[in-house]
Design a protein around this motif. Structure first.
Motif, short mmCIF file in Angstrom:
data_model
loop_
_atom_site.label_atom_id
_atom_site.label_comp_id
_atom_site.label_asym_id
_atom_site.label_seq_id
_atom_site.Cartn_x
_atom_site.Cartn_y
_atom_site.Cartn_z
N THR A 174 -5.45 -3.87 1.44
CA THR A 174 -4.24 -4.69 1.48
C THR A 174 -3.50 -4.59 2.81
O THR A 174 -2.71 -5.45 3.15
CB THR A 174 -3.26 -4.30 0.35
OG1 THR A 174 -2.87 -2.94 0.52
CG2 THR A 174 -3.91 -4.49 -1.01
N VAL A 195 -7.58 1.07 0.44
CA VAL A 195 -6.53 0.07 0.36
C VAL A 195 -5.78 -0.09 1.68
O VAL A 195 -5.16 -1.12 1.93
CB VAL A 195 -5.53 0.36 -0.78
CG1 VAL A 195 -6.22 0.24 -2.12
CG2 VAL A 195 -4.88 1.73 -0.61
N VAL A 200 0.81 -1.22 0.00
CA VAL A 200 0.00 0.00 0.00
C VAL A 200 0.83 1.26 0.00
O VAL A 200 0.30 2.34 -0.10
CB VAL A 200 -0.97 0.03 1.20
CG1 VAL A 200 -1.92 -1.13 1.14
CG2 VAL A 200 -0.21 0.08 2.51
N TRP A 225 -9.65 6.63 0.02
CA TRP A 225 -8.78 5.52 -0.38
C TRP A 225 -7.93 4.99 0.77
O TRP A 225 -7.33 3.94 0.67
CB TRP A 225 -7.87 5.94 -1.53
CG TRP A 225 -7.11 7.20 -1.26
CD1 TRP A 225 -5.97 7.33 -0.53
CD2 TRP A 225 -7.46 8.51 -1.71
NE1 TRP A 225 -5.58 8.65 -0.48
CE2 TRP A 225 -6.48 9.40 -1.21
CE3 TRP A 225 -8.48 9.02 -2.49
CZ2 TRP A 225 -6.50 10.77 -1.46
CZ3 TRP A 225 -8.50 10.38 -2.74
CH2 TRP A 225 -7.53 11.23 -2.23
N LEU A 230 -2.02 3.45 -6.19
CA LEU A 230 -3.30 2.85 -5.83
C LEU A 230 -4.36 3.91 -5.55
O LEU A 230 -5.54 3.61 -5.48
CB LEU A 230 -3.14 1.95 -4.60
CG LEU A 230 -2.28 0.70 -4.81
CD1 LEU A 230 -2.05 0.02 -3.47
CD2 LEU A 230 -2.94 -0.25 -5.77
N MET A 290 -10.86 -4.26 -1.31
CA MET A 290 -9.65 -3.68 -1.89
C MET A 290 -8.54 -3.48 -0.87
O MET A 290 -7.42 -3.09 -1.23
CB MET A 290 -9.98 -2.35 -2.58
CG MET A 290 -10.81 -2.48 -3.84
SD MET A 290 -10.95 -0.91 -4.75
CE MET A 290 -9.23 -0.61 -5.22
#
Length: 231
Positions: free
Chosen positions: A170, A144, A28, A118, A33, A168
């Motif tokens: 990680t 993420v 990440v 995000w 991303l 999504m």
């Protein structure tokens, strides 16, 4: 001393096979991303006239870019309000502006109404007096990183995560580290199929008595270091 029971089930076996895996790093940190475009809605919820009667704003701020319009406030009732669209920093590892506020220690409750975010990295980090959180308006379908999201929330005993879409995500490192849970929140709806980092996920949860993690998919996890350290 009260005996703690961790109902791990199949999860225990999976992780026992993974301790020998060399940590491959945290994906990440790749800022690619972050979505290039997020629809921006102007949000203005911090005028004095929308505060509860008798409450005043102790601190507030705005993070605004070409694809972000996020606003926050902490009022005299201890309510942290976060509203808007997009993230609260220039990259995935940015701490929110309210983390640096002198009023952070006044926070006892939080209400979040955010889309297009995000990363929730450190969203409530260090909110030691936080007891209740309303996350019903938080859309994490693009998130993420959930690293350190509730880290240090030692007064938090429970939180409703049932509506979270974590497909999504990680990075869940430090997600609940230092929380005051006796029993972990219901994570039965969590999709962890893309998670690679679960290090420190429950570290320093000294009040924890039960933890049913058997539903978590750990197929891609490469780092579980200190996952239950000091529990």
């Amino acid at each position: 001393m009260k005996r703690k029971i961790l109902h791990i089930g199949i999860f225990t076996y999976v992780f026992s096979m993974m301790w020998a895996i060399v940590t491959l790093g945290n994906t990440v940190s790749d800022n690619s991303l972050i979505p290039e475009q997020v629809s921006v809605e102007e949000v203005d919820v911090f005028h004095e006239d929308v505060q509860p009667e008798g409450a005043t704003i102790l601190d507030s701020g705005t993070w605004r870019t070409s694809n972000t319009a996020l606003q926050w406030s902490i009022n005299s009732d201890g309510l942290l309000t976060i509203s808007g669209t997009g993230g609260y920093g220039s990259d995935i590892d940015s701490l929110p502006l309210w983390y640096y506020s002198d009023a952070r220690q006044n926070i006892t409750s939080a209400k979040v109404n955010v889309t297009g975010i995000w990363s929730t990295y450190g969203m409530f980090r260090g909110c030691y007096n936080l007891k209740t959180i309303d996350l019903s308006g938080l859309d994490i379908s693009k998130v993420v990183s959930m690293a350190d999201m509730f880290s240090g929330c030692e007064s938090l005993e429970t939180v409703d995560l049932s509506g979270f879409n974590t497909s999504m995500v990680t990075d869940m490192s430090g997600l609940f580290s230092g929380c005051g849970f006796k029993q972990l929140p219901d994570m039965s709806s969590f999709d962890t199929s893309n998670v690679t980092n679960m290090s420190r996920m429950f570290a320093s949860c000294s009040e924890l008595e039960t933890a049913n993690l058997s539903n978590l998919n750990t197929a891609k996890v490469t780092d579980i270091s200190f996952m239950f350290d000091s529990c």
